[in-house]
Design a protein around this motif. Structure first.
Motif, mmCIF file in Angstrom:
data_model
loop_
_atom_site.group_PDB
_atom_site.id
_atom_site.type_symbol
_atom_site.label_atom_id
_atom_site.label_comp_id
_atom_site.label_asym_id
_atom_site.label_seq_id
_atom_site.Cartn_x
_atom_site.Cartn_y
_atom_site.Cartn_z
ATOM 1 N N ARG A 29 -4.933 1.026 -6.783
ATOM 2 C CA ARG A 29 -5.384 -0.496 -5.400
ATOM 3 C C ARG A 29 -5.114 -1.508 -6.276
ATOM 4 N NH1 ARG A 29 -7.184 1.852 -0.542
ATOM 5 N NH2 ARG A 29 -6.850 3.848 0.292
ATOM 6 N N ALA A 126 -1.251 5.420 2.800
ATOM 7 C CA ALA A 126 -2.281 3.612 2.510
ATOM 8 C C ALA A 126 -1.156 2.662 3.104
ATOM 9 C CB ALA A 126 -3.256 3.518 1.501
ATOM 10 N N GLU A 130 -4.216 -1.831 2.897
ATOM 11 C CA GLU A 130 -5.801 -1.179 2.719
ATOM 12 C C GLU A 130 -5.364 -1.096 1.296
ATOM 13 O OE1 GLU A 130 -6.425 2.674 4.470
ATOM 14 O OE2 GLU A 130 -4.328 2.879 5.179
ATOM 15 N N ARG A 137 -12.460 -2.219 4.085
ATOM 16 C CA ARG A 137 -12.613 -0.830 4.443
ATOM 17 C C ARG A 137 -11.557 -0.989 6.372
ATOM 18 N NH1 ARG A 137 -11.106 -0.593 0.537
ATOM 19 N NH2 ARG A 137 -12.638 0.634 -1.675
ATOM 20 N N TYR A 138 -10.935 -0.349 6.898
ATOM 21 C CA TYR A 138 -10.434 0.424 7.738
ATOM 22 C C TYR A 138 -10.389 1.966 7.914
ATOM 23 C CZ TYR A 138 -8.011 -4.054 7.417
ATOM 24 O OH TYR A 138 -7.579 -5.162 6.964
ATOM 25 N N LYS A 140 -10.512 4.261 10.652
ATOM 26 C CA LYS A 140 -9.240 5.365 10.912
ATOM 27 C C LYS A 140 -9.369 6.793 11.973
ATOM 28 C CE LYS A 140 -5.547 4.055 7.144
ATOM 29 N NZ LYS A 140 -4.536 4.666 6.523
ATOM 30 N N LEU A 334 -1.718 0.208 11.003
ATOM 31 C CA LEU A 334 -2.601 -0.894 11.026
ATOM 32 C C LEU A 334 -2.531 -2.300 12.295
ATOM 33 C CD1 LEU A 334 -4.642 -1.637 8.104
ATOM 34 C CD2 LEU A 334 -5.427 0.132 9.051
#
Length: 649
Positions: A29, A126, A130, A137-138, A140, A334
């Motif tokens: 990431r 992802a 993200e 942080r999301y 879900k 998102l």
């Protein structure tokens, strides 16, 4: 990619992959994520090969053979007295929605050899938002992952409500086994296993195909047509022509299918990789403007696509307003669930006037009236937005109010803190940035030209010209700083001059809002050493408190910013200054494999042997790729010795 990033990037047909030096993917990431990406999602997050129980050694690290193909040479571990029994030749290719891989195992011994090959695979699906390095942080709710073997390999599914994305892996020959990953048995990762028999000095082949199936219609999974194919290696003999050639090839790589105003499919430039492989208002418009003398069809496609997404209603979350041109579009999870406002995000103060500028410039360049006629309604709505919600009638200027849920700044310098005073304090809104007023002036003048010569509406043309003249008159009074002999970066919500010395002033030369005398003073000031690094004009002049050579917008240097400035310098006949900017940028490109990145650090040319990369720059990036074409146009305006390239080159 940055200097510290050793990953190889492959891109084609709105799809891209980033792989390690061994061809693997580990699921990183942050600023340099790896994986297979399509429509704002990662469809492959792990792709790790082992042979004979260990990670192979890279004799030849993965190297891009073309823009969409990479090759590497690997072996099992061995010693001088016991060299590897076989060698693995690995080739990986990206095409529309796919990553294909060919593993060729070649025996190095006269006797038969058995090779045990394992491939651990995962897909985390992802969202790009993200993966950014901001630690956000999301949630879900209801998200479900499923992994199951198939006759030819493996399938990953991700569901959340109506959202469904999947990734499939197939192989020839089929794997002998598909099992949970021994290193992460509770995860969705699976390990595929093959036992391959190699005759003495013989070989065995393994063909693998990864197909990404994002949520939504599958129309985007087709190959993008390129009417002007370019060679993978430069054919030009001088640095300028090579940079132009590389730039056009990069624009091709970033071209994506989008929907036009009448529902037709068109092909427009996306902004850049890895974060912005999608339609962007400002980026796509300026890219198309730079290319206009050479590829007018790009402008037509961009204008049609942006007309199709023009604002129709009021939506505080996304910033949508009637007539406003979109800042960016997104297709990820998102955005779909409105956890980020970027599905269609309208937080740009400048995309709307740039739309009008490009529309008139297309007509002026091509002589084709049809596009201007087709988009007349959209152009008038764009003008209405500038006058009303954009702020021209109420504030006298185009303004934006910082969006705490989206972009704090909504001009091209859209990072937090970019619109600052000399003490580094961020301006507070409603903010009127200088270059947007120039764009507004130019948009009004150009739209008046369309109204008079194409739409045959003399009254409307007269009204727009009067509005433009009033804007031009008050701009110099309100923005010019007599002490600095330079325009302010912006006016804040209290009407105070935001007094940092910034490159935005150079855009005022391009738009024509400055008279000749003030334009010459600005143009020459931008070539002083605190602004001009030797490679390019910095976003913020060195020596000021907020200056930082590795910032995004407070001291770095952007090729596209310099391209707009160069066009402005040419407009006012500043030939030496145009040549200086062009030479610096082409020299920088020559040290980057003839590819201009999105942004470079602001260090002086005398300080290092080559331009210092900005750590998080997109590359390729569309308006940087189109910059050398804008430089060529600017040079042609002030010098007779610059040839006009063929429109297809």
């Amino acid at each position: 990619m940055t200097a510290a990033d050793t990953r190889v990037q492959l891109v084609r047909d709105a799809t891209f992959a980033r792989i390690g030096t061994d061809g693997g993917i580990t699921g990183t990431r942050g600023s340099a994520p790896d994986g297979l990406f399509l429509r704002d999602a990662r469809h492959l997050s792990r792709w790790q090969l082992t042979v004979d129980g260990t990670s192979p050694v890279a004799l030849v690290p993965a190297t891009a053979e073309t823009d969409h193909t990479a090759g590497s040479v690997l072996t099992p571990k061995g010693t001088r007295d016991n060299p590897p029994a076989y060698t693995v030749f690995r080739q990986q290719t990206v095409t529309a929605g796919m990553l294909t891989e060919h593993l060729r195992l070649v025996s190095n011994r006269p006797d038969p050899v058995t090779a045990r090959v394992h491939l651990t695979v995962d897909a985390d699906f992802a969202d790009l938002f993200e993966l950014r390095a901001d630690d956000r942080r999301y949630l879900k709710p209801g998200a479900r992952y499923e992994t199951r073997p198939t006759d030819e390999g493996l399938r990953f599914d991700y569901r959340r409500g109506e959202w469904h994305a999947r990734t499939t892996v197939t192989s020839r020959p089929a794997p002998d086994a598909v099992e949970p990953s021994p290193t992460a048995p509770e995860s969705t990762a699976r390990t595929l296993t093959w036992t391959l028999e190699l005759d003495g000095h013989g070989q065995a082949d393994l063909q693998l195909t990864v197909r990404a199936h994002p949520h939504g219609p599958a129309a985007h999974l087709a190959a993008v047509p390129h009417p002007h194919p370019h060679p993978q290696t430069p054919t030009a003999t001088d640095d300028f022509s090579r940079t132009c050639e590389r730039g056009l090839a990069d624009v091709d790589l970033l071209t994506i299918p989008v929907t036009g105003v009448d529902g037709e499919e068109v092909y427009a430039p996306a902004a850049g990789i890895p974060w912005f492989l999608t339609l962007f208002g400002r980026d796509s418009l300026l890219t198309s403007y730079f290319l206009l003398p050479y590829r007018p069809q790009t402008a037509a496609a961009t204008l049609s696509a942006l007309a199709a997404t023009q604002g129709q209603r009021y939506d505080t979350f996304s910033g949508e307003q009637p007539g406003r041109i979109v800042h960016e579009t997104r297709h990820g999870e998102l955005a779909h669930f409105r956890q980020v406002p970027y599905g269609r995000y309208y937080g740009a103060v400048d995309a709307t006037p740039l739309f009008l500028i490009l529309l008139q410039a297309h007509h002026e360049t091509t002589g084709d009236r049809s596009l201007a006629v087709r988009l007349e309604r959209h152009a008038r709505q764009a003008v209405d937005w500038m006058l009303t919600d954009g702020g021209l009638e109420k504030h006298g200027y185009l303004v934006y109010t910082p969006d705490p849920g989206g972009l704090v700044n909504q001009n091209w310098k859209d990072s937090a803190g970019a619109i600052c005073f000399t003490d580094g304090t961020q301006a507070e809104g409603p903010i009127a940035v200088s270059e947007a007023q120039g764009y507004a002036y130019d948009a009004l003048v150009r739209t008046a030209d369309l109204a008079q010569h194409v739409w045959r509406d003399e009254a409307y043309a007269h009204r727009l010209r009067e509005t433009a003249a009033r804007l031009r008159d008050r701009f110099l009074t309100d923005f010019w700083m007599p002490g600095a002999d330079f325009p302010a970066l912006a006016l804040d919500g209290d009407g105070r001059q935001v007094d940092a010395l910034a490159s935005d002033a150079g855009h005022l030369l391009w738009s024509g809002i400055l008279d000749t005398d003030h334009a010459h003073r600005v143009g020459r000031r931008l070539l002083e050493p605190d602004f001009f690094s030797g490679w390019a004009i910095r976003t913020l002049a060195a020596g000021q408190q907020p200056y930082h050579p590795l910032s995004y917008h407070r001291g770095s240097a952007w090729p596209h910013d310099n391209a707009v400035i160069a066009l402005g310098l040419a407009r006012h006949g500043l030939a030496d200054e145009v040549a200086t900017v062009a030479e610096g940028l082409i020299a920088a490109a020559a040290r980057h494999g003839y590819r201009l990145p999105e942004v470079i650090a602001g260090y002086a040319r005398t300080a290092t042997a080559g331009p210092v990369p900005y750590p998080h720059a997109c590359s390729p990036q569309a308006w940087a790729a189109a910059t050398p074409l804008a430089l060529r146009t600017a040079l042609r305006q002030v010098r007779r010795d610059v040839p006009a390239p063929h429109p297809a080159t």
